[in-house]
Write a protein that holds these residues in place. Structure first.
Motif, PDB file in Angstrom:
ATOM      1  N   GLY A 183       0.816  -1.202   0.000  1.00 56.56           N
ATOM      2  CA  GLY A 183       0.000   0.000   0.000  1.00 56.56           C
ATOM      3  C   GLY A 183       0.853   1.257   0.000  1.00 56.56           C
ATOM      4  O   GLY A 183       1.933   1.297   0.589  1.00 56.56           O
ATOM      5  N   ALA A 184       0.365   2.298  -0.670  1.00 57.63           N
ATOM      6  CA  ALA A 184       1.099   3.563  -0.775  1.00 57.63           C
ATOM      7  C   ALA A 184       0.146   4.736  -0.602  1.00 57.63           C
ATOM      8  O   ALA A 184      -1.017   4.665  -1.001  1.00 57.63           O
ATOM      9  CB  ALA A 184       1.807   3.662  -2.124  1.00 57.63           C
ATOM     10  N   ARG A 185       0.647   5.776   0.021  1.00 57.48           N
ATOM     11  CA  ARG A 185      -0.085   7.045   0.106  1.00 57.48           C
ATOM     12  C   ARG A 185       0.911   8.151  -0.199  1.00 57.48           C
ATOM     13  O   ARG A 185       1.761   8.491   0.612  1.00 57.48           O
ATOM     14  CB  ARG A 185      -0.721   7.224   1.486  1.00 57.48           C
ATOM     15  N   VAL A 186       0.800   8.708  -1.398  1.00 61.01           N
ATOM     16  CA  VAL A 186       1.770   9.689  -1.885  1.00 61.01           C
ATOM     17  C   VAL A 186       1.356  11.076  -1.425  1.00 61.01           C
ATOM     18  O   VAL A 186       0.263  11.555  -1.754  1.00 61.01           O
ATOM     19  CB  VAL A 186       1.851   9.657  -3.428  1.00 61.01           C
ATOM     20  N   PRO A 187       2.212  11.767  -0.635  1.00 58.58           N
ATOM     21  CA  PRO A 187       1.841  13.089  -0.126  1.00 58.58           C
ATOM     22  C   PRO A 187       1.711  14.123  -1.242  1.00 58.58           C
ATOM     23  O   PRO A 187       2.484  14.122  -2.202  1.00 58.58           O
ATOM     24  CB  PRO A 187       2.994  13.446   0.817  1.00 58.58           C
ATOM     25  N   GLN A 188       0.708  14.970  -1.114  1.00 56.39           N
ATOM     26  CA  GLN A 188       0.508  16.069  -2.058  1.00 56.39           C
ATOM     27  C   GLN A 188       0.921  17.375  -1.363  1.00 56.39           C
ATOM     28  O   GLN A 188       0.090  18.196  -0.974  1.00 56.39           O
ATOM     29  CB  GLN A 188      -0.956  16.111  -2.509  1.00 56.39           C
ATOM     30  N   TYR A 189       2.200  17.518  -1.181  1.00 53.93           N
ATOM     31  CA  TYR A 189       2.769  18.626  -0.402  1.00 53.93           C
ATOM     32  C   TYR A 189       2.890  19.885  -1.256  1.00 53.93           C
ATOM     33  O   TYR A 189       3.372  19.847  -2.389  1.00 53.93           O
ATOM     34  CB  TYR A 189       4.129  18.207   0.140  1.00 53.93           C
ATOM     35  N   HIS A 190       2.449  21.004  -0.691  1.00 50.92           N
ATOM     36  CA  HIS A 190       2.525  22.301  -1.377  1.00 50.92           C
ATOM     37  C   HIS A 190       3.521  23.186  -0.641  1.00 50.92           C
ATOM     38  O   HIS A 190       3.206  23.787   0.392  1.00 50.92           O
ATOM     39  CB  HIS A 190       1.153  22.964  -1.422  1.00 50.92           C
ATOM     40  N   ILE A 191       4.733  23.284  -1.182  1.00 57.56           N
ATOM     41  CA  ILE A 191       5.791  24.005  -0.501  1.00 57.56           C
ATOM     42  C   ILE A 191       5.478  25.501  -0.358  1.00 57.56           C
ATOM     43  O   ILE A 191       5.916  26.152   0.583  1.00 57.56           O
ATOM     44  CB  ILE A 191       7.143  23.809  -1.227  1.00 57.56           C
ATOM     45  N   GLU A 192       4.651  26.012  -1.280  1.00 57.43           N
ATOM     46  CA  GLU A 192       4.314  27.451  -1.207  1.00 57.43           C
ATOM     47  C   GLU A 192       3.470  27.781   0.022  1.00 57.43           C
ATOM     48  O   GLU A 192       3.403  28.951   0.433  1.00 57.43           O
ATOM     49  CB  GLU A 192       3.594  27.898  -2.482  1.00 57.43           C
ATOM     50  N   ASP A 193       2.853  26.776   0.625  1.00 56.10           N
ATOM     51  CA  ASP A 193       2.047  27.009   1.822  1.00 56.10           C
ATOM     52  C   ASP A 193       2.826  26.810   3.116  1.00 56.10           C
ATOM     53  O   ASP A 193       2.296  27.028   4.212  1.00 56.10           O
ATOM     54  CB  ASP A 193       0.830  26.069   1.832  1.00 56.10           C
ATOM     55  N   CYS A 194       4.077  26.361   3.003  1.00 61.26           N
ATOM     56  CA  CYS A 194       4.907  26.135   4.187  1.00 61.26           C
ATOM     57  C   CYS A 194       5.264  27.467   4.836  1.00 61.26           C
ATOM     58  O   CYS A 194       5.664  28.416   4.158  1.00 61.26           O
ATOM     59  CB  CYS A 194       6.181  25.385   3.791  1.00 61.26           C
ATOM     60  N   ARG A 195       5.106  27.545   6.160  1.00 63.40           N
ATOM     61  CA  ARG A 195       5.395  28.776   6.895  1.00 63.40           C
ATOM     62  C   ARG A 195       6.716  28.734   7.653  1.00 63.40           C
ATOM     63  O   ARG A 195       6.971  29.550   8.526  1.00 63.40           O
ATOM     64  CB  ARG A 195       4.252  29.079   7.867  1.00 63.40           C
ATOM     65  N   SER A 196       7.520  27.724   7.334  1.00 61.31           N
ATOM     66  CA  SER A 196       8.859  27.612   7.935  1.00 61.31           C
ATOM     67  C   SER A 196       8.808  27.605   9.455  1.00 61.31           C
ATOM     68  O   SER A 196       9.571  28.317  10.131  1.00 61.31           O
ATOM     69  CB  SER A 196       9.770  28.752   7.443  1.00 61.31           C
ATOM     70  N   CYS A 197       7.923  26.827  10.003  1.00 65.34           N
ATOM     71  CA  CYS A 197       7.809  26.729  11.464  1.00 65.34           C
ATOM     72  C   CYS A 197       9.138  26.264  12.062  1.00 65.34           C
ATOM     73  O   CYS A 197       9.849  25.449  11.477  1.00 65.34           O
ATOM     74  CB  CYS A 197       6.715  25.737  11.852  1.00 65.34           C
ATOM     75  N   GLN A 198       9.426  26.786  13.244  1.00 62.74           N
ATOM     76  CA  GLN A 198      10.673  26.398  13.901  1.00 62.74           C
ATOM     77  C   GLN A 198      10.703  24.890  14.164  1.00 62.74           C
ATOM     78  O   GLN A 198      11.726  24.233  13.966  1.00 62.74           O
ATOM     79  CB  GLN A 198      10.845  27.157  15.220  1.00 62.74           C
ATOM     80  N   LYS A 199       9.564  24.347  14.613  1.00 61.46           N
ATOM     81  CA  LYS A 199       9.439  22.904  14.798  1.00 61.46           C
ATOM     82  C   LYS A 199       8.386  22.406  13.815  1.00 61.46           C
ATOM     83  O   LYS A 199       7.200  22.660  13.986  1.00 61.46           O
ATOM     84  CB  LYS A 199       9.044  22.558  16.227  1.00 61.46           C
ATOM     85  N   GLU A 243      -3.558  16.295   1.910  1.00 65.19           N
ATOM     86  CA  GLU A 243      -4.083  15.249   1.046  1.00 65.19           C
ATOM     87  C   GLU A 243      -2.962  14.356   0.513  1.00 65.19           C
ATOM     88  O   GLU A 243      -1.818  14.779   0.380  1.00 65.19           O
ATOM     89  CB  GLU A 243      -4.844  15.857  -0.133  1.00 65.19           C
ATOM     90  N   GLY A 244      -3.348  13.104   0.231  1.00 66.98           N
ATOM     91  CA  GLY A 244      -2.425  12.168  -0.388  1.00 66.98           C
ATOM     92  C   GLY A 244      -3.158  11.334  -1.413  1.00 66.98           C
ATOM     93  O   GLY A 244      -4.377  11.182  -1.353  1.00 66.98           O
ATOM     94  N   VAL A 245      -2.420  10.780  -2.352  1.00 69.46           N
ATOM     95  CA  VAL A 245      -3.001   9.909  -3.369  1.00 69.46           C
ATOM     96  C   VAL A 245      -2.779   8.461  -2.935  1.00 69.46           C
ATOM     97  O   VAL A 245      -1.632   8.029  -2.757  1.00 69.46           O
ATOM     98  CB  VAL A 245      -2.354  10.155  -4.746  1.00 69.46           C
ATOM     99  N   ASP A 246      -3.862   7.729  -2.732  1.00 70.12           N
ATOM    100  CA  ASP A 246      -3.761   6.336  -2.316  1.00 70.12           C
ATOM    101  C   ASP A 246      -3.519   5.439  -3.519  1.00 70.12           C
ATOM    102  O   ASP A 246      -4.118   5.626  -4.584  1.00 70.12           O
ATOM    103  CB  ASP A 246      -5.041   5.894  -1.605  1.00 70.12           C
TER     104      ASP A 246
END
Length: 336
Positions: A183-199, A243-246
């Protein structure tokens, strides 16, 4: 001459075909015949272990009761699980084999799981496991019906083992089977929404450290390292990875034993279960048409080349030639 009770019992056993532990009175062809049915001989005796087929290790309480009763009536009262999740009943006398099979049939059970054929599918418990990414029991049931039962009369160059694993934890070692599904779940990550959180919560959630912050403090996911476990999805409080693609990864050419080979993944994430099932069938047809007697699927793939095998498996060529391939005369080489 007067016989003791013990000697009389031994004499009757010999008449019925049940030899004492130290001797075998059966012909080699009789042993071979019942082996093909799923009965494995206790070395040097007329006793056998029977492989009772389960659906990926799952049985009902009624089935369990019937198997236990059959073990008591016709075996030595012991049962054990095999690594392929069948149930073996031990100590069955040759002359009791037919009665044992008839008793199992009361619950719709049968024996088998031997020979140069598709073997019973093995599945993990992804259906209920917290890490499972798909209904592994449902998929393995479909494979069991379509390929273990449906291809029961089809001989192959050697045994063909299939395993369905619900996630990259690989609990049932799908990559060490002739064909494995993960089984696989491919992340749909949007780097433009990243806020560079310290943690970063995504970085914390990734068990293999494929998600890491770059020099600018932005999270990046290493596509080569990511194993698509899906553990990072939904962890970002600012919704950059909700979201991820299953899907499914399919590995071919694995094996375990005296020679070990890790299966190679087809370069595609399958998102359609029917396409996965078709790929399983194509792998079986490839093995039947290209395999040489006595070699495992791993050896077939090494001989014809993985790139060539993958090209064939990702096309519909084999399904179009299915009738022709099933008509081939194939001699198998499996020993158990």
């Amino acid at each position: 001459m007067e016989l003791t009770a013990e000697a009389l019992e031994e004499f009757i056993d010999k008449l019925e075909g049940k030899a004492p532990a130290e001797g075998c009175t059966l012909r080699p062809e009789d042993i071979k015949r019942v082996k093909g049915m799923g009965f494995l001989q206790h070395k040097g005796t007329n006793l056998f272990n029977a492989r009772v087929i389960t659906r990926n290790g799952r049985i009902t309480t009624e089935e369990a009761s019937v198997i236990a009763e059959a073990a008591r009536l016709y075996g030595d009262g012991h049962m054990m699980m095999t690594t392929r999740l069948t149930i073996e009943v031990s100590g069955i006398a040759y002359h009791d084999i037919d009665a044992f099979c008839a008793h199992l049939a009361k619950a719709g059970l049968s024996v088998g799981g031997t020979g140069s054929k598709v073997r019973p599918v093995v599945s993990c418990k992804a259906t209920t496991c917290q890490y499972g990414l798909y209904d592994a029991y449902a998929l393995s049931d479909e494979i069991h019906t379509r390929f273990y039962q449906g291809y029961r009369g089809v001989s192959l160059p050697h045994k063909f083992k299939i395993a369905t694993g619900g996630c990259p934890n690989n609990c049932v070692k799908p990559t060490l089977n002739d064909l494995g599904i993960v089984g696989a779940r491919v992340p749909q990550y949007h780097i433009e929404d990243c806020r560079s959180c310290q943690k970063c919560q995504l970085e914390e959630a990734c068990p293999i450290h494929a998600a890491k912050k770059n020099a600018d403090g932005k999270l990046e996911i290493d596509a080569e390292l990511c194993n698509h476990c899906g553990r990072c999805i939904g962890k970002c409080p600012f919704h950059c990875n909700d979201e991820g693609v299953d899907g499914y990864k399919v590995y071919v050419g694995g094996r375990w034993g005296k020679k070990i080979a890790h299966g190679q993944m087809l370069h595609k994430i399958f998102t359609d279960q029917n396409e996965v099932l078709d790929t399983v069938e194509k792998a079986i047809l490839l093995f039947r048409s290209a395999g040489e007697s006595g070699e495992r699927f791993a050896d077939t793939i090494n001989r014809i080349g993985f790139a060539n095998a993958e090209k064939i498996l990702l096309s519909d060529e084999l399904l179009q030639k299915k009738a022709e391939i099933l008509g081939l005369d194939v001699v198998g080489g499996a020993t158990c």
